[in-house]
Design an enzyme around this catalytic site. Structure first.
Site, PDB file in Angstrom:
ATOM      1  N   CYS A 175       0.551  -0.896   0.160  1.00 34.52           N
ATOM      2  CA  CYS A 175       0.134  -0.278   0.001  1.00 34.52           C
ATOM      3  C   CYS A 175       1.068   1.630   0.000  1.00 34.52           C
ATOM      4  CB  CYS A 175      -1.141   0.334   1.351  1.00 34.52           C
ATOM      5  SG  CYS A 175      -1.756   1.509   1.016  1.00 34.52           S
TER       6      CYS A 175
ATOM      7  N   CYS B 262      -0.122   4.449   2.423  1.00 37.91           N
ATOM      8  CA  CYS B 262      -0.852   4.256   3.895  1.00 37.91           C
ATOM      9  C   CYS B 262       0.015   3.097   4.181  1.00 37.91           C
ATOM     10  CB  CYS B 262      -1.779   4.583   4.431  1.00 37.91           C
ATOM     11  SG  CYS B 262      -3.333   4.110   3.329  1.00 37.91           S
ATOM     12  N   SER B 263      -0.704   1.396   4.891  1.00 40.84           N
ATOM     13  CA  SER B 263      -0.332   0.446   5.693  1.00 40.84           C
ATOM     14  C   SER B 263      -2.112  -0.432   4.804  1.00 40.84           C
ATOM     15  CB  SER B 263       0.051   0.878   6.834  1.00 40.84           C
ATOM     16  OG  SER B 263      -1.139   0.935   7.145  1.00 40.84           O
ATOM     17  N   CYS B 264      -2.849  -0.473   4.142  1.00 38.36           N
ATOM     18  CA  CYS B 264      -3.759  -1.259   3.651  1.00 38.36           C
ATOM     19  C   CYS B 264      -3.377  -2.250   3.625  1.00 38.36           C
ATOM     20  CB  CYS B 264      -4.473  -0.472   2.562  1.00 38.36           C
ATOM     21  SG  CYS B 264      -4.756   1.244   3.102  1.00 38.36           S
TER      22      CYS B 264
END
Lengths: 102, 214
Positions: B113, B116-118
């Protein structure tokens, strides 16, 4: 009712270069890049609207778009990814007519 | 056991616990308190969610992969409609939208991602720190082959790499290729081979060292 998807699988598109948003889910490395619709993902609340305290409605349509790694980066270093697939909302996409049918 | 929640009910009564938090943690506590105070979430709802997240480990994803390895029709359903296929194993990831991407001998898939950090938390639990680092997020799009080598993963020269950037509402999990010489292994033994990193796509499943196929 939501509008019907404007693009179908296989359609050629270009990622628009929209003016900076307070919040966007379209990464900058894709701005202006040509790709191909891989699939339609459905209708979702618009994150650009929700980020500024609005409802996110009307829903916005989401696609997965396939890009060739070789066209993504203009540095002299070769991109090692053959394909990059990314989710992009419809209002960020425009039809790519540079490959007009003959 | 429920995690103790640090309460910030009275600004004049700051506990030692609260003062020991980092600025970011303090913001987190303040937001929790506001959400509770305004009735947007109930305190038990919050601790239930935290407990749920804490109970999910990558073993959940490994189970799904192992089933796909032993059951070709399940694999097909998983690649077509991952949410419905997971439900067959009593894993309910709704309302998350999941796409499972199958590695083949020609194409290797890896997930990131970049924004962000999906991450597919409902199958893999919390993401590792490196997945959230800006180095991984920037580099894996540009030089996935090099990044994979740093993980000890050496792909065949002719294998193509597809990087999946989960920028929006979909979450992704990689279905790795079943290793050779595992014909005699049972489903739960196979699941042991499927690590978190294999389902992100930075590694490929390995047989344990000294494993005998005889």
């Amino acid at each position: 009712m939501n509008a019907r998807p404007k693009f179908n699988k296989g359609d050629r598109v270009i990622v628009r270069m929209l003016s900076p948003q307070p919040h966007t889910r379209t990464p900058a490395y894709l701005h202006g890049k040509p790709g191909v619709i891989e699939r339609f993902c459905g209708a979702f609340e618009n994150p650009e609207e929700r980020a500024i305290g609005r409802s996110g409605f009307p829903l916005t349509l989401l696609y997965r778009v396939r890009f060739f790694g070789s066209i993504l980066f203009s540095t002299n270093k070769t991109c090692e990814a053959d394909i990059v697939e990314v989710e992009i909302y419809e209002h960020w996409l425009q039809r790519d007519n540079s490959h007009a049918k003959t | 056991m429920p995690k103790p929640r640090i309460a910030l009910t009275n600004l004049h009564d700051l506990s030692a616990d609260f003062l020991s938090l980092t600025p970011v943690q303090k913001i987190g506590v303040a937001i929790q308190e506001l959400l509770i105070e305004k009735g947007i979430i109930a305190p038990d709802e919050l601790s239930q969610s935290i407990n749920l997240i804490d109970t999910i480990t990558p073993a959940q994803g490994s189970r799904v992969v192992a089933r796909a390895w032993v059951d070709a029709s399940f694999k097909e359903r998983l690649l077509t409609d991952a949410v419905a296929a997971c439900l067959e194993l009593q894993i309910d990831i709704r309302p998350i939208h999941l796409i499972v991407i199958g590695n083949t001998s020609k194409i290797h898939n890896v997930i990131v991602c970049t924004l962000c950090s999906c991450y597919p938390r409902m199958l893999l639990g919390l993401p590792p720190d490196w997945y959230k680092s800006s180095a991984y997020r920037a580099r894996v799009i540009h030089e996935p082959r090099t990044v994979l080598r740093e993980f000890g993963t050496h792909l065949k020269e002719h294998a193509q790499i597809t990087v999946h950037d989960s920028t929006a509402d979909m979450r992704y999990m990689v279905l790795p290729i079943r290793p050779d010489n595992t014909d005699n292994m049972k489903e739960d033994e196979l699941a042991e081979l499927v690590t978190r990193d294999c389902m992100i796509g930075v590694k490929i499943p390995q047989l344990p060292s000294g494993f005998s196929t005889a």
